[in-house]
Design a protein around this motif. Structure first.
Motif, PDB file in Angstrom:
ATOM      1  N   MET A   1     -13.838  12.039  12.408  1.00 46.57           N
ATOM      2  CA  MET A   1     -13.306  10.825  12.997  1.00 46.57           C
ATOM      3  C   MET A   1     -12.794   9.918  11.888  1.00 46.57           C
ATOM      4  SD  MET A   1     -14.820   9.857  16.442  1.00 46.57           S
ATOM      5  CE  MET A   1     -16.513   9.469  16.659  1.00 46.57           C
ATOM      6  N   ARG A   2     -11.830   9.114  12.223  1.00 46.90           N
ATOM      7  CA  ARG A   2     -11.213   8.238  11.237  1.00 46.90           C
ATOM      8  C   ARG A   2     -11.009   6.849  11.827  1.00 46.90           C
ATOM      9  NH1 ARG A   2      -7.381  11.034  14.046  1.00 46.90           N
ATOM     10  NH2 ARG A   2      -5.553   9.879  14.662  1.00 46.90           N
ATOM     11  N   ASP A   3     -10.692   5.917  10.958  1.00 38.25           N
ATOM     12  CA  ASP A   3     -10.334   4.577  11.400  1.00 38.25           C
ATOM     13  C   ASP A   3      -8.875   4.558  11.816  1.00 38.25           C
ATOM     14  OD1 ASP A   3     -12.849   3.602  10.759  1.00 38.25           O
ATOM     15  OD2 ASP A   3     -12.226   2.798   8.822  1.00 38.25           O
ATOM     16  N   MET A   4      -8.566   3.660  12.737  1.00 34.62           N
ATOM     17  CA  MET A   4      -7.179   3.374  13.099  1.00 34.62           C
ATOM     18  C   MET A   4      -6.989   1.871  13.013  1.00 34.62           C
ATOM     19  SD  MET A   4      -6.123   5.952  16.183  1.00 34.62           S
ATOM     20  CE  MET A   4      -4.401   5.497  16.023  1.00 34.62           C
ATOM     21  N   LEU A   5      -5.767   1.464  12.753  1.00 33.23           N
ATOM     22  CA  LEU A   5      -5.444   0.051  12.611  1.00 33.23           C
ATOM     23  C   LEU A   5      -4.662  -0.428  13.826  1.00 33.23           C
ATOM     24  CD1 LEU A   5      -5.439  -2.434  10.706  1.00 33.23           C
ATOM     25  CD2 LEU A   5      -3.226  -1.608   9.851  1.00 33.23           C
ATOM     26  N   LEU A   6      -5.060  -1.566  14.369  1.00 33.56           N
ATOM     27  CA  LEU A   6      -4.323  -2.244  15.425  1.00 33.56           C
ATOM     28  C   LEU A   6      -3.789  -3.557  14.857  1.00 33.56           C
ATOM     29  CD1 LEU A   6      -3.283  -3.068  18.199  1.00 33.56           C
ATOM     30  CD2 LEU A   6      -5.639  -3.642  18.840  1.00 33.56           C
ATOM     31  N   LEU A  27      -2.133  -2.101   4.286  1.00 38.56           N
ATOM     32  CA  LEU A  27      -3.222  -1.414   4.982  1.00 38.56           C
ATOM     33  C   LEU A  27      -2.682  -0.370   5.957  1.00 38.56           C
ATOM     34  CD1 LEU A  27      -6.273  -1.200   5.285  1.00 38.56           C
ATOM     35  CD2 LEU A  27      -6.155  -3.027   7.007  1.00 38.56           C
ATOM     36  N   ALA A  28      -1.579  -0.675   6.629  1.00 35.15           N
ATOM     37  CA  ALA A  28      -0.996   0.255   7.607  1.00 35.15           C
ATOM     38  C   ALA A  28      -0.529   1.555   6.950  1.00 35.15           C
ATOM     39  CB  ALA A  28       0.157  -0.408   8.351  1.00 35.15           C
ATOM     40  N   LYS A  29      -0.205   1.504   5.673  1.00 32.94           N
ATOM     41  CA  LYS A  29       0.215   2.715   4.963  1.00 32.94           C
ATOM     42  C   LYS A  29      -0.954   3.654   4.686  1.00 32.94           C
ATOM     43  CE  LYS A  29       4.132   0.566   2.658  1.00 32.94           C
ATOM     44  NZ  LYS A  29       4.677   0.095   1.382  1.00 32.94           N
ATOM     45  N   ARG A  30      -2.168   3.156   4.822  1.00 28.82           N
ATOM     46  CA  ARG A  30      -3.362   3.930   4.468  1.00 28.82           C
ATOM     47  C   ARG A  30      -4.003   4.673   5.630  1.00 28.82           C
ATOM     48  NH1 ARG A  30      -6.916  -0.497   1.476  1.00 28.82           N
ATOM     49  NH2 ARG A  30      -8.485   1.068   1.974  1.00 28.82           N
ATOM     50  N   MET A  31      -3.570   4.387   6.871  1.00 32.59           N
ATOM     51  CA  MET A  31      -4.245   4.995   8.026  1.00 32.59           C
ATOM     52  C   MET A  31      -3.321   4.996   9.236  1.00 32.59           C
ATOM     53  SD  MET A  31      -6.819   1.840   8.958  1.00 32.59           S
ATOM     54  CE  MET A  31      -7.333   1.735   7.246  1.00 32.59           C
ATOM     55  N   VAL A  63       5.617  -5.197  10.978  1.00 28.16           N
ATOM     56  CA  VAL A  63       4.837  -4.156  10.304  1.00 28.16           C
ATOM     57  C   VAL A  63       5.219  -2.809  10.914  1.00 28.16           C
ATOM     58  CG1 VAL A  63       2.528  -3.255   9.849  1.00 28.16           C
ATOM     59  CG2 VAL A  63       2.916  -5.733   9.857  1.00 28.16           C
ATOM     60  N   ALA A  64       5.593  -1.876  10.075  1.00 23.09           N
ATOM     61  CA  ALA A  64       5.884  -0.517  10.555  1.00 23.09           C
ATOM     62  C   ALA A  64       4.568   0.144  10.944  1.00 23.09           C
ATOM     63  CB  ALA A  64       6.592   0.283   9.474  1.00 23.09           C
ATOM     64  N   ALA A  65       4.469   0.526  12.196  1.00 27.10           N
ATOM     65  CA  ALA A  65       3.272   1.202  12.701  1.00 27.10           C
ATOM     66  C   ALA A  65       3.691   2.548  13.287  1.00 27.10           C
ATOM     67  CB  ALA A  65       2.592   0.346  13.768  1.00 27.10           C
ATOM     68  N   ASP A  66       2.724   3.446  13.425  1.00 26.33           N
ATOM     69  CA  ASP A  66       3.016   4.758  14.001  1.00 26.33           C
ATOM     70  C   ASP A  66       3.493   4.637  15.450  1.00 26.33           C
ATOM     71  OD1 ASP A  66       2.248   6.147  11.634  1.00 26.33           O
ATOM     72  OD2 ASP A  66       0.148   5.853  12.206  1.00 26.33           O
ATOM     73  N   LEU A 153     -13.097  -2.330   2.777  1.00 27.22           N
ATOM     74  CA  LEU A 153     -12.389  -1.095   3.105  1.00 27.22           C
ATOM     75  C   LEU A 153     -12.018  -0.350   1.823  1.00 27.22           C
ATOM     76  CD1 LEU A 153     -10.061  -2.481   5.913  1.00 27.22           C
ATOM     77  CD2 LEU A 153     -12.085  -1.040   6.215  1.00 27.22           C
ATOM     78  N   ASP A 154     -11.601  -1.088   0.788  1.00 26.57           N
ATOM     79  CA  ASP A 154     -11.252  -0.485  -0.492  1.00 26.57           C
ATOM     80  C   ASP A 154     -12.447   0.222  -1.112  1.00 26.57           C
ATOM     81  OD1 ASP A 154      -8.666  -1.403  -0.238  1.00 26.57           O
ATOM     82  OD2 ASP A 154      -8.958  -3.125  -1.575  1.00 26.57           O
ATOM     83  N   SER A 155     -13.642  -0.381  -0.990  1.00 33.08           N
ATOM     84  CA  SER A 155     -14.832   0.221  -1.587  1.00 33.08           C
ATOM     85  C   SER A 155     -15.309   1.457  -0.818  1.00 33.08           C
ATOM     86  CB  SER A 155     -15.962  -0.812  -1.688  1.00 33.08           C
ATOM     87  OG  SER A 155     -16.443  -1.157  -0.402  1.00 33.08           O
ATOM     88  N   GLN A 156     -14.863   1.590   0.449  1.00 37.64           N
ATOM     89  CA  GLN A 156     -15.242   2.753   1.261  1.00 37.64           C
ATOM     90  C   GLN A 156     -14.302   3.933   1.029  1.00 37.64           C
ATOM     91  OE1 GLN A 156     -15.200   1.232   5.264  1.00 37.64           O
ATOM     92  NE2 GLN A 156     -16.909  -0.143   4.887  1.00 37.64           N
ATOM     93  N   SER A 157     -13.159   3.687   0.383  1.00 34.75           N
ATOM     94  CA  SER A 157     -12.168   4.754   0.192  1.00 34.75           C
ATOM     95  C   SER A 157     -12.605   5.730  -0.867  1.00 34.75           C
ATOM     96  CB  SER A 157     -10.820   4.175  -0.234  1.00 34.75           C
ATOM     97  OG  SER A 157     -10.365   3.270   0.716  1.00 34.75           O
TER      98      SER A 157
END
Length: 157
Positions: A1-6, A27-31, A63-66, A153-157
């Protein structure tokens, strides 16, 4: 499972600060990400009649989102919730405009759908009532408990 950004309503009508747009874009570029754009249609939501104001009828996300979902009013569309459920994220990181209204409304819909909404506190701006977003963050903590910041979030990467 992964995080998603809204990304909630980061669009020209709400004049988001540059630091917010820049931070969310990074942040959107990361997930995987989704965004909402609030548009005006008085037959759907009576903004002009009740509030004397309304968003543009043709705004686009800054913001460019999927995936981008159009909404008419405070809450995200059901199609977006269904899409997120199908993706089975570990949690949905939520950021954007109007922490105590549209962002909080998204949190309630995510929570009610069985998803795990988590507010990214340093990538949100409140409404004109509280531009700091503190009121919204306090309400979020009370209702959903889950908050984070970009540094965490950066420290969790």
């Amino acid at each position: 499972m992964r995080d998603m950004l809204l990304v909630v309503d980061v669009q020209p009508s709400f004049t988001p600060p540059d630091w917010l747009v820049t931070g969310i874009r990074a942040l959107a570029k990361r997930m995987p990400s989704v965004a909402t754009v609030e548009r005006h249609d008085e037959s759907c939501t009576p903004f002009a009649r009740q509030l004397g104001w309304h968003p543009a009828p043709d705004d686009e996300s800054l913001v460019a989102a999927d995936r981008v979902f159009i909404k008419y009013g405070y809450l995200p569309p059901r199609e977006m919730i269904d899409y997120l459920i199908a993706q089975q994220p570990a949690r949905v990181l939520v950021c954007g405009m109007q922490t105590e209204t549209c962002v909080l409304g998204a949190g309630f819909m995510l929570f009610d759908a069985g998803l795990s909404p988590t507010l990214v506190t340093d990538l949100t701006v409140g409404s004109s009532l509280d531009r700091s977003g503190e009121l919204g963050a306090t309400l979020w903590r009370h209702h959903f408990r889950q908050l984070t910041a970009v540094a965490q979030l950066d420290s969790q990467s």
